[in-house]
Write an enzyme that holds these catalytic residues in place. Structure first.
Site, PDB file in Angstrom:
ATOM      1  N   LYS A 116     -32.699 -24.005  35.608  1.00 10.41           N
ATOM      2  CA  LYS A 116     -31.983 -25.064  34.887  1.00 10.41           C
ATOM      3  C   LYS A 116     -30.489 -24.751  34.836  1.00 10.41           C
ATOM      4  O   LYS A 116     -29.655 -25.632  35.042  1.00 10.41           O
ATOM      5  CB  LYS A 116     -32.547 -25.209  33.460  1.00 10.41           C
ATOM      6  CG  LYS A 116     -34.027 -25.583  33.446  1.00 10.41           C
ATOM      7  CD  LYS A 116     -34.241 -27.040  33.814  1.00 10.41           C
ATOM      8  CE  LYS A 116     -35.692 -27.359  34.063  1.00 10.41           C
ATOM      9  NZ  LYS A 116     -36.076 -27.140  35.472  1.00 10.41           N
ATOM     10  N   GLU A 200     -26.422 -26.194  24.068  1.00 10.45           N
ATOM     11  CA  GLU A 200     -25.860 -27.532  24.313  1.00 10.45           C
ATOM     12  C   GLU A 200     -25.647 -28.279  23.000  1.00 10.45           C
ATOM     13  O   GLU A 200     -26.353 -28.036  22.018  1.00 10.45           O
ATOM     14  CB  GLU A 200     -26.817 -28.359  25.184  1.00 10.45           C
ATOM     15  CG  GLU A 200     -26.919 -27.907  26.600  1.00 10.45           C
ATOM     16  CD  GLU A 200     -27.822 -28.816  27.420  1.00 10.45           C
ATOM     17  OE1 GLU A 200     -28.513 -29.687  26.824  1.00 10.45           O
ATOM     18  OE2 GLU A 200     -27.861 -28.659  28.649  1.00 10.45           O
ATOM     19  N   HIS A 235     -43.509 -33.743  25.664  1.00  9.10           N
ATOM     20  CA  HIS A 235     -42.875 -33.651  26.980  1.00  9.10           C
ATOM     21  C   HIS A 235     -43.784 -34.105  28.112  1.00  9.10           C
ATOM     22  O   HIS A 235     -43.537 -33.782  29.269  1.00  9.10           O
ATOM     23  CB  HIS A 235     -42.348 -32.232  27.218  1.00  9.10           C
ATOM     24  CG  HIS A 235     -41.419 -31.788  26.135  1.00  9.10           C
ATOM     25  ND1 HIS A 235     -40.158 -32.321  25.967  1.00  9.10           N
ATOM     26  CD2 HIS A 235     -41.594 -30.940  25.108  1.00  9.10           C
ATOM     27  CE1 HIS A 235     -39.592 -31.786  24.892  1.00  9.10           C
ATOM     28  NE2 HIS A 235     -40.450 -30.951  24.342  1.00  9.10           N
ATOM     29  N   ARG A 292     -39.577 -33.589  43.914  1.00  6.20           N
ATOM     30  CA  ARG A 292     -40.902 -34.076  44.368  1.00  6.20           C
ATOM     31  C   ARG A 292     -40.952 -35.580  44.147  1.00  6.20           C
ATOM     32  O   ARG A 292     -40.064 -36.141  43.501  1.00  6.20           O
ATOM     33  CB  ARG A 292     -41.987 -33.407  43.535  1.00  6.20           C
ATOM     34  CG  ARG A 292     -41.923 -33.838  42.077  1.00  6.20           C
ATOM     35  CD  ARG A 292     -42.986 -33.226  41.189  1.00  6.20           C
ATOM     36  NE  ARG A 292     -42.930 -33.782  39.855  1.00  6.20           N
ATOM     37  CZ  ARG A 292     -42.162 -33.336  38.859  1.00  6.20           C
ATOM     38  NH1 ARG A 292     -41.388 -32.289  39.075  1.00  6.20           N
ATOM     39  NH2 ARG A 292     -42.163 -33.904  37.668  1.00  6.20           N
TER      40      ARG A 292
HETATM   41  C1  MV4 Z   1     -31.997 -32.354  25.124  1.00  6.68           C
HETATM   42  C2  MV4 Z   1     -32.264 -33.210  24.026  1.00  6.68           C
HETATM   43  C3  MV4 Z   1     -31.217 -33.496  23.136  1.00  6.68           C
HETATM   44  N1  MV4 Z   1     -29.994 -32.941  23.320  1.00  6.68           N
HETATM   45  N2  MV4 Z   1     -30.754 -31.833  25.279  1.00  6.68           N
HETATM   46  C4  MV4 Z   1     -36.553 -31.921  26.555  1.00  6.68           C
HETATM   47  C5  MV4 Z   1     -37.065 -31.060  27.655  1.00  6.68           C
HETATM   48  C6  MV4 Z   1     -36.047 -31.163  28.703  1.00  6.68           C
HETATM   49  N3  MV4 Z   1     -36.436 -32.215  29.625  1.00  6.68           N
HETATM   50  C7  MV4 Z   1     -34.769 -31.500  28.008  1.00  6.68           C
HETATM   51  N4  MV4 Z   1     -35.146 -32.081  26.735  1.00  6.68           N
HETATM   52  C8  MV4 Z   1     -34.213 -32.485  25.851  1.00  6.68           C
HETATM   53  N5  MV4 Z   1     -32.960 -32.014  26.000  1.00  6.68           N
HETATM   54  C9  MV4 Z   1     -29.783 -32.113  24.376  1.00  6.68           C
HETATM   55  N6  MV4 Z   1     -28.557 -31.571  24.533  1.00  6.68           N
HETATM   56  C10 MV4 Z   1     -33.560 -33.727  23.878  1.00  6.68           C
HETATM   57  C11 MV4 Z   1     -34.523 -33.350  24.783  1.00  6.68           C
HETATM   58  C12 MV4 Z   1     -35.853 -33.899  24.594  1.00  6.68           C
HETATM   59  C13 MV4 Z   1     -36.384 -34.789  25.527  1.00  6.68           C
HETATM   60  C14 MV4 Z   1     -35.665 -35.136  26.659  1.00  6.68           C
HETATM   61  C15 MV4 Z   1     -36.258 -36.029  27.563  1.00  6.68           C
HETATM   62  C16 MV4 Z   1     -37.522 -36.550  27.329  1.00  6.68           C
HETATM   63  C17 MV4 Z   1     -38.221 -36.204  26.230  1.00  6.68           C
HETATM   64  C18 MV4 Z   1     -37.665 -35.306  25.301  1.00  6.68           C
HETATM   65  C19 MV4 Z   1     -38.398 -34.942  24.179  1.00  6.68           C
HETATM   66  C20 MV4 Z   1     -37.854 -34.068  23.284  1.00  6.68           C
HETATM   67  C21 MV4 Z   1     -36.578 -33.550  23.477  1.00  6.68           C
END
Ligand code: MV4
Length: 665
Positions: A116, A200, A235, A292
């Site tokens: 990441k 972040e 997720h 993918r």
């Molecule tokens: C975040 C966020 C809020 N702020 N980054 C969840 C796992 C990974 N895909 C990144 N994720 C997130 N990153 C910042 N700076 C909230 C999430 C997040 C989320 C993102 C996309 C889809 C579903 C989610 C569920 C919970 C938190």
């Protein structure tokens, strides 16, 4: 173009890839584990190779076995699907080394997106917008805390090697930082063997918007617009849609161009997805890139009219992209719902069981079903319990959403627990129709989504009682026809009584409750009474079609009998029920020895203790199988000498449950 490809996957995606390959005249080779020898994807392929035992690590994740199958069958290319080895750079490299085309990106592009923080640094260099934060090598607590203090709280701690939310912690104040960092590090170390962190700015109500990109080997790169996948649970995506609602054309183009820039930055080839967080002010930030074909790719296919697997095959065979950016356009709106064998009322525990009854909605230009199972298949414990992806399309979001609701109601499944009711409740909330989307949607609307509807249940139960009433009359008529005196009143099931209206009784098992129904004949109708209330019922039954009238409301209901009991499907939803037979013919149990489990299940309640004296028909224990209760009852007056299982025990079908001693005589 290839003559023969091997699909290194199973289930719906294997079937889906095979479908496109066949349309293009390409010979297909499936691979299968012990558990999948009768699976649909094996039946659909031209050839199939056994690759090992059921556990994925001994079959679908065994690169050597898959490469060996490709060599043995002369497959020129391997399609990895999603999951399994689809994002395994070493596997992609091994394919290349074996002279077999990996239908996907180059190994180093996969590797570049594997970390990441490395991905973010690459994107930063390419000018792709990132969430304000710290992605540095310096991992001391002081450096991380300093970064957090500088950007201001709330901040999000994320595992550098992470994904899917593991090793993530929201920190709302400096005082919490130290403890949160320690917890996030522990989880990251346990999950990924790497506790490196990035810090972040925390977006409180982001949407997950992703861009489908496609690159060929000649420098061509396009985006096939966006998908909104914000509705997730732990997720795992639940509902996906395209295009992302409410995205302005400017933001859509900016995100698309940023995604193409990201793909070019890593020398991408093939289908890829760039995931962004979209903030409430329309600013967007790179989250990660998936190398993918995604599960949810069909919604993009529905709004662009393109077959992305065909694009993959053509590009992997060296052809240029089939269309240029200015030839791609969005038409209409599409949704995808992921149908799972999981129990939404029990923390989404994966369900097992057999798909005793499986009737998908009719497919059309508006409804598409991508599935890897057929009626009679069992849901395997070894793999993801996905039953199907239900995809719908229409001219606009509102119409597409109405189609999705109808298609979910038309998806009839019995024999295992599914998440259909959860999906239906979710998409019929006003907030979802209003597209009030963000990653916290399910949590925010939990009460509406997990609502119980006692009035609906009462109506469905009355229809179930009507079905059993008509079944009983039909069975009586069928039996009478086999006798020497078919018109004898003794064959009647009408519950005739001297000087009183005929009455019949039913014990229904509904969701763990045994409910007594009394039906009193009233002309060609019946007055139905139970603890759930009263209703006037009438109807006719032809096979599985019940033409029912309930308090004057007439509707066509589908009812099916299967080895787990009965299932009833209406516009209001489905009801799975059983009848408790309290008469002597109730079951196969004998009256002297043990009583056996009617099928695999779990003991959910003991109604008596060992040594108890019981009368014929008294309940001894309740067991659950496929979300239906089965009441095990005393076959005669006697003593329950021994009870061989306790509450919570799993029992196999046919297992002896109790030792029963019937009274002499
Ligand atoms: C975040 C966020 C809020 N702020 N980054 C969840 C796992 C990974 N895909 C990144 N994720 C997130 N990153 C910042 N700076 C909230 C999430 C997040 C989320 C993102 C996309 C889809 C579903 C989610 C569920 C919970 C938190």
């Amino acid at each position: 173009m290839f003559d023969k490809i091997l699909i290194a996957n199973r289930g719906e995606i294997a079937c889906r890839v095979i479908r496109t390959a066949r349309r293009l005249g390409i010979h297909t080779v499936a691979v299968y584990s012990d558990a999948d020898q009768h699976a649909l994807h094996v039946a659909l392929a031209d050839e199939a190779v056994h690759i090992g035992p059921a556990p994925a690590r001994e079959s679908y994740l065994k690169a050597a076995a898959i490469l060996d199958a490709a060599r043995r069958t002369g497959a020129q290319a391997i399609h990895p699907g999603y999951g399994f080895l689809s994002e395994n750079a070493a596997f992609a490299a091994a394919c290349r080394k074996a002279g077999i085309v990996f239908i996907g990106p180059p190994p180093d592009a996969i590797a570049a997106m594997g970390s990441k923080s490395a991905a973010k640094r690459l994107m930063e260099t390419a000018g792709v917008p990132l969430v304000p934060g710290y992605h540095g090598e310096e991992q001391s607590e002081a450096a991380l805390r300093g970064a957090a203090d500088a950007m201001g709280y709330p901040v999000l701690l994320k595992a550098t090697a992470g994904g899917g939310g593991k090793g993530m912690r929201v920190v709302t104040s400096a005082g919490e930082f130290s403890e949160a960092l320690a917890a996030a590090r522990r989880e990251a170390q346990n999950s990924f063997g790497d506790d490196a962190m990035l810090v972040e700015k925390y977006l409180t109500r982001p949407r997950h918007v992703e861009i489908q990109v496609f690159c060929d080997r000649h420098g061509g790169a396009v985006y096939l617009f966006d998908r909104d996948c914000s509705v997730q649970r732990r997720h795992q995506k639940v509902i996906e849609e395209a295009p992302a609602p409410g995205l302005s054309p400017i933001v859509r183009a900016q995100m698309g161009e940023a995604a193409v820039t990201a793909a070019r930055a890593i020398g991408y080839e093939g289908a890829g997805t760039v995931e962004f967080l979209l903030d409430t002010d329309d600013s967007f930030y790179f989250m990660e890139m998936n190398t993918r074909l995604q599960v949810e790719h069909p919604v993009t296919e529905m709004i662009t009219g393109q077959d992305l697997v065909e694009w993959q095959l053509r590009v992997a065979a060296g052809a240029p992209l089939p269309l240029a950016q200015n030839q791609l356009e969005i038409r209409g709106h599409a949704f995808e719902a992921r149908l799972y064998a999981e129990d939404a009322d029990n923390d989404f525990l994966p369900a097992t069981g057999t798909l005793a009854f499986l009737q998908p909605p009719e497919e059309s230009d508006h409804v598409r079903v991508d599935t890897g199972v057929l009626q009679g298949d069992s849901i395997s414990v070894h793999y993801d319990p996905m039953i199907a992806k239900l995809i719908v399309w229409d001219e606009d979001r509102d119409r597409a959403l109405t189609r999705l609701a109808r298609a979910l109601r038309d998806y009839r499944i019995a024999g295992t627990v599914t998440n259909i009711e959860f999906l239906y409740n979710l998409i019929t909330t006003p907030a979802f129709r209003a597209a009030e989307l963000d990653t916290g949607f399910i949590e925010r609307h939990r009460d509406a989504i997990f609502r119980r509807r006692p009035d609906t249940d009462a109506r469905l139960a009355a229809l179930a009682a009507l079905y059993l009433l008509l079944r009983r009359e039909q069975a009586a008529g069928e039996f009478a026809a086999t006798t020497s005196d078919p018109w004898s009143p003794w064959h009647s099931a009408h519950g005739w009584r001297c000087n009183d209206a005929p009455v019949q009784q039913f014990h229904l098992l509904l969701d763990g409750r045994e409910i007594l129904f009394t039906a009193t004949a009233d002309g060609n109708r019946h007055q139905l009474h139970s603890e759930l209330g009263r209703a006037v019922i009438a109807g006719t039954l032809a096979g599985s079609e019940l033409h029912a009238s309930l308090d004057g409301h007439r509707q066509l209901v589908t009812v099916t009998a299967h080895d787990g009991g009965y299932s009833l499907f209406t516009r209001d939803g489905a009801l799975h029920f059983n009848e408790v037979r309290t008469d002597a013919g109730a079951g196969e149990e004998d009256t002297t020895g043990g009583l056996t489990a009617p099928m695999n299940g779990t003991v959910t309640a003991l109604r008596v203790e060992a040594g108890a004296r019981v009368a014929k028909g008294d309940p001894i224990l309740i067991m659950e199988a496929m979300k239906m209760e089965h009441s095990i009852r005393a076959p005669a007056d006697g003593v329950v000498a021994e009870i061989f299982y306790g509450v919570g025990d799993l029992v196999d079908g046919g297992a002896e449950l109790v030792r029963f001693e019937a009274d002499a005589g």
